[in-house]
Design a protein around this motif. Sequence first.
Motif, PDB file in Angstrom:
ATOM      1  N   VAL A 144      23.687   2.029  60.497  1.00 50.24           N
ATOM      2  CA  VAL A 144      24.982   1.890  59.823  1.00 50.24           C
ATOM      3  C   VAL A 144      25.681   0.622  60.310  1.00 50.24           C
ATOM      4  O   VAL A 144      26.235  -0.150  59.518  1.00 50.24           O
ATOM      5  N   ASN A 145      25.645   0.394  61.603  1.00 48.40           N
ATOM      6  CA  ASN A 145      26.336  -0.775  62.168  1.00 48.40           C
ATOM      7  C   ASN A 145      25.711  -2.083  61.716  1.00 48.40           C
ATOM      8  O   ASN A 145      26.411  -3.074  61.503  1.00 48.40           O
ATOM      9  N   GLU A 146      24.397  -2.084  61.553  1.00 49.04           N
ATOM     10  CA  GLU A 146      23.712  -3.302  61.114  1.00 49.04           C
ATOM     11  C   GLU A 146      24.045  -3.640  59.665  1.00 49.04           C
ATOM     12  O   GLU A 146      24.217  -4.807  59.308  1.00 49.04           O
ATOM     13  N   HIS A 147      24.158  -2.620  58.838  1.00 51.10           N
ATOM     14  CA  HIS A 147      24.398  -2.848  57.418  1.00 51.10           C
ATOM     15  C   HIS A 147      25.872  -3.115  57.089  1.00 51.10           C
ATOM     16  O   HIS A 147      26.172  -3.766  56.086  1.00 51.10           O
ATOM     17  N   GLN A 148      26.770  -2.617  57.922  1.00 51.82           N
ATOM     18  CA  GLN A 148      28.194  -2.628  57.581  1.00 51.82           C
ATOM     19  C   GLN A 148      28.750  -4.022  57.270  1.00 51.82           C
ATOM     20  O   GLN A 148      29.411  -4.196  56.239  1.00 51.82           O
ATOM     21  N   PRO A 149      28.526  -5.036  58.099  1.00 49.47           N
ATOM     22  CA  PRO A 149      29.141  -6.339  57.777  1.00 49.47           C
ATOM     23  C   PRO A 149      28.625  -6.950  56.485  1.00 49.47           C
ATOM     24  O   PRO A 149      29.351  -7.709  55.820  1.00 49.47           O
ATOM     25  N   HIS A 150      27.411  -6.632  56.098  1.00 51.21           N
ATOM     26  CA  HIS A 150      26.862  -7.197  54.864  1.00 51.21           C
ATOM     27  C   HIS A 150      27.554  -6.622  53.625  1.00 51.21           C
ATOM     28  O   HIS A 150      27.498  -7.226  52.540  1.00 51.21           O
ATOM     29  N   ARG A 151      28.194  -5.480  53.781  1.00 45.06           N
ATOM     30  CA  ARG A 151      28.955  -4.914  52.671  1.00 45.06           C
ATOM     31  C   ARG A 151      30.115  -5.829  52.296  1.00 45.06           C
ATOM     32  O   ARG A 151      30.539  -5.866  51.135  1.00 45.06           O
ATOM     33  N   MET A 152      30.629  -6.565  53.274  1.00 43.80           N
ATOM     34  CA  MET A 152      31.721  -7.499  52.988  1.00 43.80           C
ATOM     35  C   MET A 152      31.245  -8.628  52.082  1.00 43.80           C
ATOM     36  O   MET A 152      31.978  -9.070  51.191  1.00 43.80           O
ATOM     37  N   ILE A 153      30.026  -9.067  52.315  1.00 43.37           N
ATOM     38  CA  ILE A 153      29.464 -10.124  51.454  1.00 43.37           C
ATOM     39  C   ILE A 153      29.308  -9.605  50.027  1.00 43.37           C
ATOM     40  O   ILE A 153      29.599 -10.315  49.053  1.00 43.37           O
ATOM     41  N   SER A 154      28.870  -8.356  49.896  1.00 42.56           N
ATOM     42  CA  SER A 154      28.716  -7.767  48.564  1.00 42.56           C
ATOM     43  C   SER A 154      30.050  -7.706  47.828  1.00 42.56           C
ATOM     44  O   SER A 154      30.121  -7.979  46.622  1.00 42.56           O
ATOM     45  N   ILE A 155      31.111  -7.361  48.561  1.00 45.93           N
ATOM     46  CA  ILE A 155      32.435  -7.307  47.932  1.00 45.93           C
ATOM     47  C   ILE A 155      32.868  -8.704  47.485  1.00 45.93           C
ATOM     48  O   ILE A 155      33.400  -8.889  46.378  1.00 45.93           O
ATOM     49  N   VAL A 156      32.623  -9.707  48.336  1.00 46.55           N
ATOM     50  CA  VAL A 156      32.990 -11.081  47.988  1.00 46.55           C
ATOM     51  C   VAL A 156      32.254 -11.531  46.734  1.00 46.55           C
ATOM     52  O   VAL A 156      32.841 -12.157  45.834  1.00 46.55           O
ATOM     53  N   GLU A 157      30.965 -11.215  46.657  1.00 45.62           N
ATOM     54  CA  GLU A 157      30.172 -11.627  45.488  1.00 45.62           C
ATOM     55  C   GLU A 157      30.689 -10.975  44.212  1.00 45.62           C
ATOM     56  O   GLU A 157      30.648 -11.584  43.130  1.00 45.62           O
ATOM     57  N   LYS A 158      31.189  -9.759  44.315  1.00 44.06           N
ATOM     58  CA  LYS A 158      31.747  -9.105  43.137  1.00 44.06           C
ATOM     59  C   LYS A 158      33.049  -9.781  42.696  1.00 44.06           C
ATOM     60  O   LYS A 158      33.392  -9.760  41.513  1.00 44.06           O
ATOM     61  N   ARG A 159      33.755 -10.377  43.669  1.00 48.08           N
ATOM     62  CA  ARG A 159      35.054 -10.971  43.356  1.00 48.08           C
ATOM     63  C   ARG A 159      34.968 -12.437  42.938  1.00 48.08           C
ATOM     64  O   ARG A 159      35.735 -12.891  42.092  1.00 48.08           O
ATOM     65  N   VAL A 160      34.046 -13.200  43.558  1.00 48.34           N
ATOM     66  CA  VAL A 160      33.986 -14.642  43.281  1.00 48.34           C
ATOM     67  C   VAL A 160      32.741 -15.061  42.510  1.00 48.34           C
ATOM     68  O   VAL A 160      32.629 -16.213  42.092  1.00 48.34           O
ATOM     69  N   GLY A 161      31.771 -14.130  42.360  1.00 47.01           N
ATOM     70  CA  GLY A 161      30.532 -14.498  41.693  1.00 47.01           C
ATOM     71  C   GLY A 161      29.558 -15.151  42.661  1.00 47.01           C
ATOM     72  O   GLY A 161      29.491 -14.777  43.835  1.00 47.01           O
ATOM     73  N   VAL A 162      28.831 -16.132  42.197  1.00 39.96           N
ATOM     74  CA  VAL A 162      27.848 -16.817  43.048  1.00 39.96           C
ATOM     75  C   VAL A 162      28.565 -17.494  44.205  1.00 39.96           C
ATOM     76  O   VAL A 162      29.544 -18.236  44.024  1.00 39.96           O
TER      77      VAL A 162
END
Length: 425
Positions: free
Chosen positions: A293-311
């Motif tokens: 869980v700890n390893e995956h958690q910060p990458h979720r932030m990148i996923s949120i950013v990609e949904k908001r700004v695109g590429v």
Amino acid sequence: MSLKISIVGGGYVGLVTGTCFAELGHEVTIIEIDPEKVRAINDGKPPIFENGLGDLLKKNAGKRLRARTDYDSVASADIVFISVGTPPKPDGSANLSYIESASTSIGKVLKNNRSYCVITVKSTVPPGTTEKIVWPAVIQASGKTENEIGFAMNPEFLREGRAVEDFLHPDRIVIGCSDPRAGNRVADVYQNIQAPIIHTGLTAAEMIKYASNSFLATKISFSNEIGNLCKVLGIDVYEVMKGVGLDARIGPLFLNAGAGFGGSCFPKDVSALVSLAKENGEDPVLLESVLTVNEHQPHRMISIVEKRVGVIKGKRIAILGLAFKDNTDDIRDSRAIPVIQELVEKGACVTAYDPLAIPNMQKIFPAIEYCSTAAGALTGADACLVMTEWPEFSKIDKEFGLMAHKIVIEGRRILTWKGGEGICW
């Protein structure tokens, strides 16, 4: 009662421990192989940042506290603390080579110590280390009998940024010992500190440290998993965990959902306990899940950013906070590291600001842009990720107006500005 104390290792734990023992009135010598650290300590200038440490070191350096590169002080010591690193090996197990080397060096000098001396392990070590590695190495190198040397394990429970406070006002003092005489000698060192003292066997004391850190890490990963579900359901996880934490059986601490845990202890200690369990034929399913869980958690932030700004490629992304937590310059296992790494790999232009940790992060990412203020990092940014709960970030408001797009994702809930969203909320 003033005792002569030698501390092997002038790193974070050793320096804080030695300085606080000197403040309590003991005569302390820190043994450190790095001559630059030795000079800094003797000059009263801590080589690390820690709240309150500078004042105490300046007060005691050259008086009750000294640093040396040799082990000569062991020859007259009442008690010797081993406080060297136990970094993880590639398989996650603890590297005990520094412990073994220190034990042998101590033993060689103990040949000249005519009084009873207690060798006390303060480093975080797997159960059995003091008895199976430290004890035999010291006895063999010293040529002394077990009646002349005592052995103890005294784990530390210091939070970076609050270590001096934690040392002087601890929740408890744990002393594992080979015999009551050794345990009493260690207790004498803490006689001016008001805290319950727990006397245990050597291996139990070693396990208490691992179990404590692993349980706290488990609370964090549990909170993050609940937070991830709350995010999907549109629930404020902080309201949820506030209600959960008021249960006396659970408690409110370490329930803040966010980007996960880092630092020098939790990742290393949970990994070491996982490795120890597997070596003994156990399947540590829960602890492995905590790390996953700890390893995956910060990458979720990148996923949120990609949904908001695109590429992400070509986008300017601001990172606020580089240290693994506030009030420290320590970036070890900081959750900002995997976030920056992924952003760089995806072609983002990364700007970053942290009140203390920039010099340390520059060693890992020399090519990103570092700014002297939060406003500098935010200027022209397409998105902002908040990675550390620095109190000053709570005051940021109009600075977000400098961004090209006001897309702000919090990995730590610290902002009072209402225009962003959290990783779990």
